[in-house]
Design a protein around this motif. Structure first.
Motif, PDB file in Angstrom:
ATOM      1  N   VAL A  32     101.409  31.994  16.847  1.00  0.00           N
ATOM      2  CA  VAL A  32     101.242  31.167  16.023  1.00  0.00           C
ATOM      3  C   VAL A  32     100.430  29.707  15.852  1.00  0.00           C
ATOM      4  N   PRO A  33      99.613  29.633  14.968  1.00  0.00           N
ATOM      5  CA  PRO A  33      98.758  28.262  15.178  1.00  0.00           C
ATOM      6  C   PRO A  33      99.755  27.028  14.826  1.00  0.00           C
ATOM      7  N   MET A  34      99.594  26.162  15.418  1.00  0.00           N
ATOM      8  CA  MET A  34     100.498  25.035  15.498  1.00  0.00           C
ATOM      9  C   MET A  34      99.692  23.795  15.079  1.00  0.00           C
ATOM     10  N   ALA A  35     100.313  22.841  14.308  1.00  0.00           N
ATOM     11  CA  ALA A  35      99.538  21.522  14.237  1.00  0.00           C
ATOM     12  C   ALA A  35     100.470  20.468  14.039  1.00  0.00           C
ATOM     13  N   TRP A  36      99.917  19.244  14.447  1.00  0.00           N
ATOM     14  CA  TRP A  36     100.756  17.978  14.304  1.00  0.00           C
ATOM     15  C   TRP A  36      99.820  17.235  13.086  1.00  0.00           C
ATOM     16  N   TYR A  37     100.872  16.671  11.973  1.00  0.00           N
ATOM     17  CA  TYR A  37     100.518  15.879  10.996  1.00  0.00           C
ATOM     18  C   TYR A  37     101.200  14.455  10.937  1.00  0.00           C
ATOM     19  N   ARG A  38     100.672  13.554  10.451  1.00  0.00           N
ATOM     20  CA  ARG A  38     101.292  12.348  10.365  1.00  0.00           C
ATOM     21  C   ARG A  38     101.156  11.488   8.802  1.00  0.00           C
ATOM     22  N   GLN A  39     102.201  10.918   8.576  1.00  0.00           N
ATOM     23  CA  GLN A  39     102.223  10.243   7.088  1.00  0.00           C
ATOM     24  C   GLN A  39     102.687   8.804   7.631  1.00  0.00           C
ATOM     25  N   ALA A  40     101.568   7.849   7.170  1.00  0.00           N
ATOM     26  CA  ALA A  40     101.830   6.366   7.269  1.00  0.00           C
ATOM     27  C   ALA A  40     102.344   5.918   6.192  1.00  0.00           C
ATOM     28  N   PRO A  41     103.250   4.831   6.174  1.00  0.00           N
ATOM     29  CA  PRO A  41     103.751   4.206   4.889  1.00  0.00           C
ATOM     30  C   PRO A  41     102.584   3.909   4.027  1.00  0.00           C
ATOM     31  N   GLY A  42     103.079   4.514   2.714  1.00  0.00           N
ATOM     32  CA  GLY A  42     102.028   4.296   1.743  1.00  0.00           C
ATOM     33  C   GLY A  42     100.782   5.019   1.670  1.00  0.00           C
ATOM     34  N   TYR A  94     104.614  14.844  12.051  1.00  0.00           N
ATOM     35  CA  TYR A  94     105.434  16.151  11.812  1.00  0.00           C
ATOM     36  C   TYR A  94     104.642  17.450  12.509  1.00  0.00           C
ATOM     37  N   CYS A  95     105.700  18.191  12.876  1.00  0.00           N
ATOM     38  CA  CYS A  95     105.071  19.465  13.629  1.00  0.00           C
ATOM     39  C   CYS A  95     104.929  20.504  12.293  1.00  0.00           C
ATOM     40  N   ASN A  96     104.054  21.463  12.699  1.00  0.00           N
ATOM     41  CA  ASN A  96     103.778  22.434  11.580  1.00  0.00           C
ATOM     42  C   ASN A  96     103.347  23.738  12.202  1.00  0.00           C
ATOM     43  N   GLY A  97     103.811  24.928  11.872  1.00  0.00           N
ATOM     44  CA  GLY A  97     103.375  26.005  12.315  1.00  0.00           C
ATOM     45  C   GLY A  97     103.366  27.109  11.081  1.00  0.00           C
ATOM     46  N   ASP A  98     102.323  28.028  11.155  1.00  0.00           N
ATOM     47  CA  ASP A  98     101.962  28.960  10.239  1.00  0.00           C
ATOM     48  C   ASP A  98     102.707  30.396  10.864  1.00  0.00           C
ATOM     49  N   PHE A  99     103.827  30.585  10.413  1.00  0.00           N
ATOM     50  CA  PHE A  99     104.534  31.888  11.011  1.00  0.00           C
ATOM     51  C   PHE A  99     104.068  33.006   9.955  1.00  0.00           C
ATOM     52  N   GLY A 100     103.505  33.033   9.260  1.00  0.00           N
ATOM     53  CA  GLY A 100     103.023  34.115   8.474  1.00  0.00           C
ATOM     54  C   GLY A 100     104.058  34.829   7.890  1.00  0.00           C
ATOM     55  N   ILE A 101     103.924  36.288   8.042  1.00  0.00           N
ATOM     56  CA  ILE A 101     105.035  36.928   7.304  1.00  0.00           C
ATOM     57  C   ILE A 101     106.278  36.972   7.869  1.00  0.00           C
ATOM     58  N   TYR A 102     106.379  36.201   9.103  1.00  0.00           N
ATOM     59  CA  TYR A 102     107.785  35.959   9.785  1.00  0.00           C
ATOM     60  C   TYR A 102     108.405  34.772   9.355  1.00  0.00           C
ATOM     61  N   GLY A 103     107.745  33.818   8.733  1.00  0.00           N
ATOM     62  CA  GLY A 103     108.573  32.879   8.208  1.00  0.00           C
ATOM     63  C   GLY A 103     107.587  31.795   7.468  1.00  0.00           C
ATOM     64  N   GLU A 105     104.837  29.045   6.213  1.00  0.00           N
ATOM     65  CA  GLU A 105     104.526  27.692   6.836  1.00  0.00           C
ATOM     66  C   GLU A 105     105.754  26.896   6.830  1.00  0.00           C
ATOM     67  N   VAL A 106     106.070  26.343   8.197  1.00  0.00           N
ATOM     68  CA  VAL A 106     107.295  25.773   8.532  1.00  0.00           C
ATOM     69  C   VAL A 106     107.021  24.636   8.996  1.00  0.00           C
ATOM     70  N   TRP A 107     107.814  23.361   8.527  1.00  0.00           N
ATOM     71  CA  TRP A 107     107.406  22.055   8.949  1.00  0.00           C
ATOM     72  C   TRP A 107     108.707  21.493   9.923  1.00  0.00           C
ATOM     73  N   GLY A 108     108.703  20.576  10.726  1.00  0.00           N
ATOM     74  CA  GLY A 108     109.778  20.000  11.560  1.00  0.00           C
ATOM     75  C   GLY A 108     110.150  18.795  10.448  1.00  0.00           C
ATOM     76  N   GLN A 109     111.146  18.330  11.170  1.00  0.00           N
ATOM     77  CA  GLN A 109     111.866  17.165  10.354  1.00  0.00           C
ATOM     78  C   GLN A 109     111.195  15.942  10.348  1.00  0.00           C
ATOM     79  N   GLY A 110     110.192  15.860  11.302  1.00  0.00           N
ATOM     80  CA  GLY A 110     109.266  14.598  11.221  1.00  0.00           C
ATOM     81  C   GLY A 110     110.127  13.661  12.419  1.00  0.00           C
ATOM     82  N   THR A 111     109.311  12.820  13.044  1.00  0.00           N
ATOM     83  CA  THR A 111     109.713  11.946  13.968  1.00  0.00           C
ATOM     84  C   THR A 111     108.929  10.575  13.815  1.00  0.00           C
TER      85      THR A 111
END
Length: 117
Positions: A32-42, A94-103, A105-111
């Motif tokens: 699975v390709p994995m990634a980290w995203y972030r979202q700052a306030p605003g 946020y953690c992100n994974g592309d699980f293709g046909i097995y699930g 695009e999946v996101w974590g809950q964020g930290t």
């Protein structure tokens, strides 16, 4: 159902370091390709770092040379090691994974972590 669970947020001083972790359920993590995203306030969510299943990586210009994404396929976990932290790195990550046909695009809950003195 595949799940991603993040941990490791908190308060860090400018110039400090922090490592987050994201643990995946399921058995295909190594594919699975994995990634980290972030979202700052605003602000919109942005890609921070990405790892292919083979371990090739790429980074946002704003974190190049400071952040390193790595993965431990045996533990089904992906990490960003974040060094030389700046106040502008403050965000929900946020953690992100592309699980293709097995699930799909999946996101974590964020930290959240905050860089502040």
């Amino acid at each position: 159902q595949v799940q991603l669970v993040e941990s490791g947020g908190g308060l860090v001083q400018p110039g400090g370091s922090l490592r987050l972790s994201c643990a995946a359920s399921g058995s295909i993590f190594r594919l699975v390709p994995m990634a980290w995203y972030r979202q700052a306030p605003g602000k919109e969510r942005e890609l921070v770092a990405h790892s292919t299943s083979g371990g090739s990586t790429n980074y946002a210009d704003s974190v190049k040379g400071r952040f390193t994404i790595s993965r431990d396929n045996a533990k089904k976990t992906v990490y960003p090691q974040m060094n030389s932290l700046k106040p502008e790195d403050t965000a929900v990550y946020y953690c992100n994974g592309d699980f293709g046909i097995y699930g799909g695009e999946v996101w974590g809950q964020g930290t959240l972590f905050t860089v502040s003195s």
